[in-house]
Scaffold this motif. Structure first.
Motif, PDB file in Angstrom:
ATOM      1  N   LEU A   1       7.640  40.967 -15.061  1.00 37.02           N
ATOM      2  CA  LEU A   1       8.008  41.188 -13.663  1.00 37.02           C
ATOM      3  C   LEU A   1       7.501  42.543 -13.180  1.00 37.02           C
ATOM      4  N   GLY A   2       7.632  43.561 -14.027  1.00 37.98           N
ATOM      5  CA  GLY A   2       7.180  44.887 -13.638  1.00 37.98           C
ATOM      6  C   GLY A   2       5.681  44.945 -13.371  1.00 37.98           C
ATOM      7  N   ILE A   3       4.895  44.311 -14.226  1.00 45.02           N
ATOM      8  CA  ILE A   3       3.444  44.294 -14.018  1.00 45.02           C
ATOM      9  C   ILE A   3       3.100  43.557 -12.729  1.00 45.02           C
ATOM     10  N   TYR A   4       3.749  42.420 -12.509  1.00 41.81           N
ATOM     11  CA  TYR A   4       3.456  41.638 -11.298  1.00 41.81           C
ATOM     12  C   TYR A   4       3.820  42.434 -10.043  1.00 41.81           C
ATOM     13  N   MET A   5       4.985  43.075 -10.028  1.00 38.75           N
ATOM     14  CA  MET A   5       5.370  43.873  -8.867  1.00 38.75           C
ATOM     15  C   MET A   5       4.483  45.104  -8.726  1.00 38.75           C
TER      16      MET A   5
ATOM     17  N   TYR B   1      14.286  39.224 -22.958  1.00 41.70           N
ATOM     18  CA  TYR B   1      14.553  40.058 -21.786  1.00 41.70           C
ATOM     19  C   TYR B   1      13.462  41.114 -21.616  1.00 41.70           C
ATOM     20  N   SER B   2      13.020  41.709 -22.703  1.00 42.65           N
ATOM     21  CA  SER B   2      11.995  42.740 -22.625  1.00 42.65           C
ATOM     22  C   SER B   2      10.688  42.176 -22.082  1.00 42.65           C
ATOM     23  N   ALA B   3      10.270  41.027 -22.589  1.00 39.56           N
ATOM     24  CA  ALA B   3       9.048  40.409 -22.098  1.00 39.56           C
ATOM     25  C   ALA B   3       9.179  40.015 -20.633  1.00 39.56           C
ATOM     26  N   CYS B   4      10.347  39.519 -20.239  1.00 41.49           N
ATOM     27  CA  CYS B   4      10.565  39.086 -18.860  1.00 41.49           C
ATOM     28  C   CYS B   4      10.512  40.274 -17.897  1.00 41.49           C
TER      29      CYS B   4
ATOM     30  N   LEU C   1      15.502  33.089 -18.990  1.00 42.97           N
ATOM     31  CA  LEU C   1      14.609  34.208 -19.280  1.00 42.97           C
ATOM     32  C   LEU C   1      13.227  33.722 -19.715  1.00 42.97           C
ATOM     33  N   ALA C   2      13.187  32.673 -20.531  1.00 39.35           N
ATOM     34  CA  ALA C   2      11.889  32.142 -20.966  1.00 39.35           C
ATOM     35  C   ALA C   2      11.101  31.583 -19.781  1.00 39.35           C
ATOM     36  N   ALA C   3      11.772  30.853 -18.882  1.00 44.54           N
ATOM     37  CA  ALA C   3      11.095  30.289 -17.721  1.00 44.54           C
ATOM     38  C   ALA C   3      10.607  31.391 -16.786  1.00 44.54           C
ATOM     39  N   LEU C   4      11.436  32.409 -16.560  1.00 44.57           N
ATOM     40  CA  LEU C   4      11.012  33.513 -15.702  1.00 44.57           C
ATOM     41  C   LEU C   4       9.840  34.270 -16.314  1.00 44.57           C
ATOM     42  N   THR C   5       9.877  34.482 -17.626  1.00 43.92           N
ATOM     43  CA  THR C   5       8.777  35.180 -18.293  1.00 43.92           C
ATOM     44  C   THR C   5       7.470  34.428 -18.099  1.00 43.92           C
ATOM     45  N   LEU C   6       7.493  33.141 -18.310  1.00 44.48           N
ATOM     46  CA  LEU C   6       6.283  32.329 -18.134  1.00 44.48           C
ATOM     47  C   LEU C   6       5.795  32.390 -16.686  1.00 44.48           C
ATOM     48  N   ALA C   7       6.721  32.284 -15.732  1.00 45.41           N
ATOM     49  CA  ALA C   7       6.333  32.310 -14.327  1.00 45.41           C
ATOM     50  C   ALA C   7       5.736  33.664 -13.938  1.00 45.41           C
ATOM     51  N   PHE C   8       6.365  34.762 -14.376  1.00 48.19           N
ATOM     52  CA  PHE C   8       5.857  36.094 -14.037  1.00 48.19           C
ATOM     53  C   PHE C   8       4.508  36.352 -14.696  1.00 48.19           C
TER      54      PHE C   8
ATOM     55  N   ALA D   1      22.073  30.490  -6.322  1.00 49.10           N
ATOM     56  CA  ALA D   1      20.842  29.957  -6.916  1.00 49.10           C
ATOM     57  C   ALA D   1      19.774  31.034  -7.042  1.00 49.10           C
ATOM     58  N   LEU D   2      19.596  31.853  -5.994  1.00 48.04           N
ATOM     59  CA  LEU D   2      18.522  32.853  -5.993  1.00 48.04           C
ATOM     60  C   LEU D   2      18.759  33.969  -7.004  1.00 48.04           C
ATOM     61  N   ARG D   3      20.013  34.211  -7.362  1.00 47.55           N
ATOM     62  CA  ARG D   3      20.288  35.326  -8.279  1.00 47.55           C
ATOM     63  C   ARG D   3      19.672  35.103  -9.662  1.00 47.55           C
ATOM     64  N   TRP D   4      19.407  33.843 -10.020  1.00 44.72           N
ATOM     65  CA  TRP D   4      18.807  33.566 -11.325  1.00 44.72           C
ATOM     66  C   TRP D   4      17.322  33.898 -11.360  1.00 44.72           C
ATOM     67  N   LEU D   5      16.732  34.286 -10.221  1.00 41.32           N
ATOM     68  CA  LEU D   5      15.332  34.723 -10.220  1.00 41.32           C
ATOM     69  C   LEU D   5      15.186  36.154 -10.720  1.00 41.32           C
ATOM     70  N   LEU D   6      16.288  36.843 -10.937  1.00 42.71           N
ATOM     71  CA  LEU D   6      16.268  38.211 -11.449  1.00 42.71           C
ATOM     72  C   LEU D   6      16.576  38.199 -12.945  1.00 42.71           C
ATOM     73  N   PRO D   7      15.776  38.857 -13.769  1.00 36.70           N
ATOM     74  CA  PRO D   7      16.075  38.888 -15.212  1.00 36.70           C
ATOM     75  C   PRO D   7      17.446  39.470 -15.529  1.00 36.70           C
ATOM     76  N   SER D   8      17.916  40.401 -14.713  1.00 35.16           N
ATOM     77  CA  SER D   8      19.197  41.057 -14.994  1.00 35.16           C
ATOM     78  C   SER D   8      20.365  40.084 -14.963  1.00 35.16           C
ATOM     79  N   THR D   9      20.292  39.020 -14.167  1.00 36.09           N
ATOM     80  CA  THR D   9      21.397  38.070 -14.098  1.00 36.09           C
ATOM     81  C   THR D   9      21.623  37.399 -15.443  1.00 36.09           C
TER      82      THR D   9
END
Length: 388
Positions: free
Chosen positions: A280-284, A273-276, A358-365, A324-332
């Motif tokens: 996300l924070g750096i990308y935004m 979660y921390s890495a994800c 979380l692993a997939a989102l981290t890699l994508a971000f 479906a879209l809610r899973w794009l947020l790490p908090s979900t």
């Protein structure tokens, strides 16, 4: 070695920037300390007690007066007033002096003595769900207790003992035992999930302030290289890890919330979660052009994000696109995963979906953030290349 030196340099630059910016320091660390004590304070009682109710007693019999006394003895209820007029009870509710009403009809005791079932009307104030739940459940328990006593007396007249009469009335007994939220309190339900959202939102706000300042001032401190990105990502991830350690390691113990179900799985989720969130924070942050932009865009998003997480509102009743879209947020995944492992003792396999998300989102971000990172101008503090 050059890559390692660049990563370490970015690590140090990140921590100097955090510690040197009062607003960022407040969001990254101090806000968590303040929040951990003041947000749970209104819910420290965990359960609602002594909710005032109005009673309309149109029967004025021994049985109706007994019902009034038992209402006052219920731990969740308090009798605000007894009247014979429903209009008076409605006036008490409108003035905020009562949060519910029980109407005892004029033929209440007569029907009971005749072996018939009287109808007792119960009403609650739907504007306050917690109060409404306590009122309706409490009044139903009071009426149910009186009804059970009447029925046992009737059965007792036809059976040798009161024990047999009670057994005939309730041949199968039920004992409800809460498994995880053992006090069935509101704070134990909502706070463990909300702090996960808090870690995400405060971090995104803080990193947005930093990146917005650097962009507006033209002083972006990092080199446009992957090693510098890795160093910054590691430093920002540590910020989230420290916040998680504060909440899960101290606050939950201090506030006595359900905790420690599966420490190993919780630790693994914390790292993911921390890495994800950091990625996300750096990308935004790379999109913010001014210091205030992150506050303008992110402050209003906290409540919708909480509802999308499936904590305060069932995810199954959301529109299908949002499910479906809610899973794009790490908090979900974070909220669902941490509640399962930290409060309910879920195994690694039982939170496999959340970890995979979380692993997939981290890699994508990381991929998206690294591409934009490399388009940034070189850091002004980078040493110039040697001549020749």
């Amino acid at each position: 070695m050059k890559a390692l030196d660049a990563a370490l340099q970015a690590w140090g630059q990140t921590w100097r920037a955090i510690l040197g910016d009062k607003a960022a320091l407040l969001l990254f660390f101090i806000s968590s300390v303040i929040y951990s004590f003041f947000y749970p304070l209104p819910y420290s009682g965990e359960t609602v007690r002594r909710v005032p109710v109005a009673i309309v007693d149109q029967d004025n019999s021994a049985l109706s007066r007994q019902l009034v006394r038992w209402t006052g003895a219920h731990p969740g209820l308090a009798v605000a007033g007894v009247t014979t007029r429903p209009e008076q009870a409605q006036d008490w509710i409108w003035r905020g002096e009562a949060a519910g009403v029980m109407i005892i009809p004029a033929d209440f005791s007569r029907k009971i003595l005749a072996g018939r079932q009287p109808e007792v009307e119960l009403g609650g104030l739907g504007a306050y769900p917690l109060l409404n739940k306590v009122v309706l459940n409490g009044l139903a328990e009071v009426v149910g207790t009186l009804s059970a006593g009447v029925e046992i007396k009737r059965l007792g007249a036809a059976t040798p003992s009161a024990a047999q009469a009670e057994a005939q009335r309730q041949p199968v007994s039920v004992e409800a035992l809460p498994m995880f939220n053992v006090r069935e309190g509101y704070a134990s339900y909502i706070v463990p999930g909300v702090v996960v959202l808090l870690m995400q939102q405060t971090f995104l706000l803080g990193i947005g302030l930093l990146f917005g300042s650097w962009t507006s001032e033209g002083s972006f401190p990092y080199a446009p290289r992957g090693a510098a990105y890795a160093g910054a990502l590691a430093a920002f991830s540590l910020v989230v890890v420290l916040n998680a350690a504060w909440f899960f390691g101290f606050v939950f113990w201090f506030q006595d919330y359900p905790r420690g179900g599966n420490p190993g799985a919780s630790l693994a989720l914390t790292l993911l979660y921390s890495a994800c969130v950091a990625a996300l924070g750096i990308y935004m942050g790379l999109f913010f052009r001014t210091r205030e932009r992150s506050v303008q865009l992110l402050v209003a998003s906290s409540m919708p994000v909480l509802f999308l997480a499936g904590l305060a509102w069932p995810a199954q009743v959301l529109p299908l696109p949002l499910q479906a879209l809610r899973w794009l947020l790490p908090s979900t995944a974070g909220i669902q995963g941490f509640i399962a492992t930290n409060q309910m003792g879920a195994s690694f396999a039982e939170v496999g979906q959340e970890m995979l998300v979380l692993a997939a989102l981290t890699l994508a971000f990381i991929v998206l953030g690294l591409r934009k990172w490399r388009r940034r101008p070189a850091a002004p503090m980078d040493p110039a290349p040697p001549a020749g």
